[in-house]
Write a protein that holds these residues in place. Structure first.
Motif, PDB file in Angstrom:
ATOM      1  N   LYS A  95       0.976  -1.218  -0.091  1.00 18.21           N
ATOM      2  CA  LYS A  95       0.054  -0.155  -0.032  1.00 18.21           C
ATOM      3  C   LYS A  95       0.929   1.014   0.054  1.00 18.21           C
ATOM      4  N   VAL A  96       0.693   2.260  -0.837  1.00 15.25           N
ATOM      5  CA  VAL A  96       1.206   3.497  -1.003  1.00 15.25           C
ATOM      6  C   VAL A  96       0.298   4.493  -0.929  1.00 15.25           C
ATOM      7  N   ASP A  97       0.723   5.717  -0.055  1.00 13.84           N
ATOM      8  CA  ASP A  97       0.181   6.748   0.463  1.00 13.84           C
ATOM      9  C   ASP A  97       0.276   7.916  -0.942  1.00 13.84           C
ATOM     10  N   PRO A  98      -0.580   8.525  -1.344  1.00 12.88           N
ATOM     11  CA  PRO A  98      -0.565   9.474  -2.203  1.00 12.88           C
ATOM     12  C   PRO A  98       0.942  10.426  -2.196  1.00 12.88           C
ATOM     13  N   PHE A  99       1.555  10.513  -3.272  1.00  8.27           N
ATOM     14  CA  PHE A  99       2.826  11.354  -3.267  1.00  8.27           C
ATOM     15  C   PHE A  99       3.225  12.202  -4.686  1.00  8.27           C
ATOM     16  N   TYR A 100       3.928  13.065  -4.604  1.00  5.43           N
ATOM     17  CA  TYR A 100       4.159  13.801  -5.679  1.00  5.43           C
ATOM     18  C   TYR A 100       5.532  13.029  -6.346  1.00  5.43           C
ATOM     19  N   LEU A 101       5.398  13.458  -7.854  1.00  4.34           N
ATOM     20  CA  LEU A 101       6.451  12.889  -8.542  1.00  4.34           C
ATOM     21  C   LEU A 101       6.907  13.601  -9.793  1.00  4.34           C
ATOM     22  N   ASP A 102       8.157  14.108  -9.969  1.00  7.43           N
ATOM     23  CA  ASP A 102       8.567  14.812 -11.064  1.00  7.43           C
ATOM     24  C   ASP A 102       8.006  14.103 -12.509  1.00  7.43           C
ATOM     25  N   LYS A 103       7.539  15.044 -13.406  1.00 12.09           N
ATOM     26  CA  LYS A 103       7.098  14.565 -14.608  1.00 12.09           C
ATOM     27  C   LYS A 103       8.182  13.802 -15.636  1.00 12.09           C
ATOM     28  N   TYR A 104       9.191  14.284 -15.334  1.00 12.43           N
ATOM     29  CA  TYR A 104      10.490  14.034 -16.101  1.00 12.43           C
ATOM     30  C   TYR A 104      11.579  13.388 -15.166  1.00 12.43           C
ATOM     31  N   GLU A 105      12.552  12.746 -15.864  1.00 15.72           N
ATOM     32  CA  GLU A 105      13.785  12.399 -14.984  1.00 15.72           C
ATOM     33  C   GLU A 105      14.242  13.598 -14.725  1.00 15.72           C
ATOM     34  N   THR A 106      15.345  13.589 -13.389  1.00 19.53           N
ATOM     35  CA  THR A 106      16.141  14.711 -13.240  1.00 19.53           C
ATOM     36  C   THR A 106      17.094  14.756 -14.523  1.00 19.53           C
ATOM     37  N   SER A 107      17.106  15.993 -15.129  1.00 24.65           N
ATOM     38  CA  SER A 107      18.230  16.198 -16.135  1.00 24.65           C
ATOM     39  C   SER A 107      19.397  16.755 -15.820  1.00 24.65           C
ATOM     40  N   ASN A 108      20.446  16.592 -16.766  1.00 25.39           N
ATOM     41  CA  ASN A 108      21.799  17.462 -16.464  1.00 25.39           C
ATOM     42  C   ASN A 108      21.616  18.429 -15.996  1.00 25.39           C
ATOM     43  N   ALA A 109      20.668  19.223 -16.664  1.00 27.40           N
ATOM     44  CA  ALA A 109      20.527  20.851 -16.497  1.00 27.40           C
ATOM     45  C   ALA A 109      20.227  20.944 -15.004  1.00 27.40           C
ATOM     46  N   GLU A 110      19.112  20.350 -14.693  1.00 27.31           N
ATOM     47  CA  GLU A 110      18.491  20.527 -13.219  1.00 27.31           C
ATOM     48  C   GLU A 110      19.673  20.084 -12.358  1.00 27.31           C
ATOM     49  N   PHE A 111      20.366  19.238 -12.533  1.00 25.64           N
ATOM     50  CA  PHE A 111      21.172  18.726 -11.526  1.00 25.64           C
ATOM     51  C   PHE A 111      22.394  19.659 -11.240  1.00 25.64           C
ATOM     52  N   GLN A 112      22.711  20.249 -12.465  1.00 28.70           N
ATOM     53  CA  GLN A 112      23.767  21.150 -12.428  1.00 28.70           C
ATOM     54  C   GLN A 112      23.351  22.510 -11.813  1.00 28.70           C
ATOM     55  N   LEU A 113      21.995  22.909 -12.091  1.00 23.90           N
ATOM     56  CA  LEU A 113      21.557  23.912 -11.066  1.00 23.90           C
ATOM     57  C   LEU A 113      21.723  23.760  -9.499  1.00 23.90           C
ATOM     58  N   PHE A 114      21.327  22.462  -9.233  1.00 21.73           N
ATOM     59  CA  PHE A 114      21.370  22.045  -7.709  1.00 21.73           C
ATOM     60  C   PHE A 114      23.033  22.236  -7.558  1.00 21.73           C
ATOM     61  N   VAL A 115      23.808  21.690  -8.201  1.00 23.50           N
ATOM     62  CA  VAL A 115      25.397  21.764  -7.807  1.00 23.50           C
ATOM     63  C   VAL A 115      25.684  23.112  -7.767  1.00 23.50           C
ATOM     64  N   ASN A 116      25.299  24.142  -8.634  1.00 24.68           N
ATOM     65  CA  ASN A 116      25.869  25.375  -8.792  1.00 24.68           C
ATOM     66  C   ASN A 116      25.314  26.172  -7.668  1.00 24.68           C
ATOM     67  N   GLN A 117      24.291  25.705  -7.325  1.00 25.84           N
ATOM     68  CA  GLN A 117      23.621  26.770  -6.225  1.00 25.84           C
ATOM     69  C   GLN A 117      24.041  26.074  -4.556  1.00 25.84           C
ATOM     70  N   THR A 118      24.547  24.777  -4.458  1.00 26.25           N
ATOM     71  CA  THR A 118      24.828  24.372  -3.068  1.00 26.25           C
ATOM     72  C   THR A 118      26.286  23.921  -3.235  1.00 26.25           C
ATOM     73  N   GLY A 119      27.032  23.882  -4.161  1.00 27.00           N
ATOM     74  CA  GLY A 119      28.430  23.006  -3.913  1.00 27.00           C
ATOM     75  C   GLY A 119      28.277  21.657  -3.677  1.00 27.00           C
ATOM     76  N   TYR A 120      27.419  21.250  -3.999  1.00 25.44           N
ATOM     77  CA  TYR A 120      27.106  19.685  -3.727  1.00 25.44           C
ATOM     78  C   TYR A 120      28.381  18.836  -4.328  1.00 25.44           C
ATOM     79  N   LYS A 121      28.826  17.655  -3.815  1.00 24.01           N
ATOM     80  CA  LYS A 121      29.636  16.935  -4.550  1.00 24.01           C
ATOM     81  C   LYS A 121      29.251  15.521  -4.346  1.00 24.01           C
TER      82      LYS A 121
END
Length: 196
Positions: A95-121
């Motif tokens: 059984k799974v409760d309702p949840f939200y999901l991105d319509k698309y896979e996380t793109s390289n552009a989206e991940f790059q934005l995350f890394v640029n804004q946070t410095g994540y490694k």
């Protein structure tokens, strides 16, 4: 550089006219046309069920729109696993409760934005390598590999294989900013989701 990648996004090898298209750009083009003509009934629902982000600090079209997935019960796993060690069995009702999901896979552009804004490694960057399917590697790279996983010999550990260099040293994201990000661990994904 970001400016070079912005130029490259228009010449993606994954474009709708490409004979070797993986389909990700075609899917996004279809949604863009749908939005130009008018939103579907699902898109007209409240913001609780559909979220469209701001453009933000990126030269690429944002692709992290979310949709609400209704909860329910489903059959997970199989009673006839191909690789029992993968832990895909037994089949069971979940059984799974309702949840939200991105319509698309996380793109390289989206991940790059995350890394640029946070410095994540990523963990792959910390480890110094990640696994790449052998079909995507040159013979020169394969010749340098001295280890492999016995149960999955088609996955090879490649030094320098990170999200921004998917096939290892000397590779990049040119023409692939709209492709799904690779070499992201569960820990990396959780960090991204907290940011997004």
């Amino acid at each position: 550089s970001e400016s070079e990648q912005a130029k490259d996004s228009e010449g993606s090898s994954c474009g709708a006219d490409s004979k070797e298209s993986c389909g990700c750009q075609q899917s996004r083009d279809k949604d863009s046309k749908k939005n130009d003509e008018g939103k579907t009934a699902d898109d007209k629902k409240s913001k609780k069920e559909f979220y469209e982000p701001e453009q933000g600090d990126t030269p690429y079209e944002r692709t992290n729109q979310m949709v609400r997935i209704p909860g329910g019960t489903f059959k997970m796993g199989t009673d006839e696993p191909v690789f029992p060690a993968d832990g895909e069995g037994p089949a069971r009702r979940v059984k799974v409760d309702p949840f939200y999901l991105d319509k698309y896979e996380t793109s390289n552009a989206e991940f790059q934005l995350f890394v640029n804004q946070t410095g994540y490694k990523t963990e792959a960057e910390s480890f110094g390598n990640s696994f790449v399917m052998e079909n995507y590697l040159s013979e020169e790279v394969k010749a340098e590999i001295t280890q492999m996983v016995a149960a999955a010999p088609w996955w090879l550990p490649v030094d320098g294989a990170f999200w921004y260099s998917p096939e290892g040293k000397g590779t990049d994201l040119k023409g692939r900013m709209d492709h799904p990000v690779l070499h992201v661990s569960w820990t990396d994904a959780v960090a991204y989701c907290k940011w997004a």
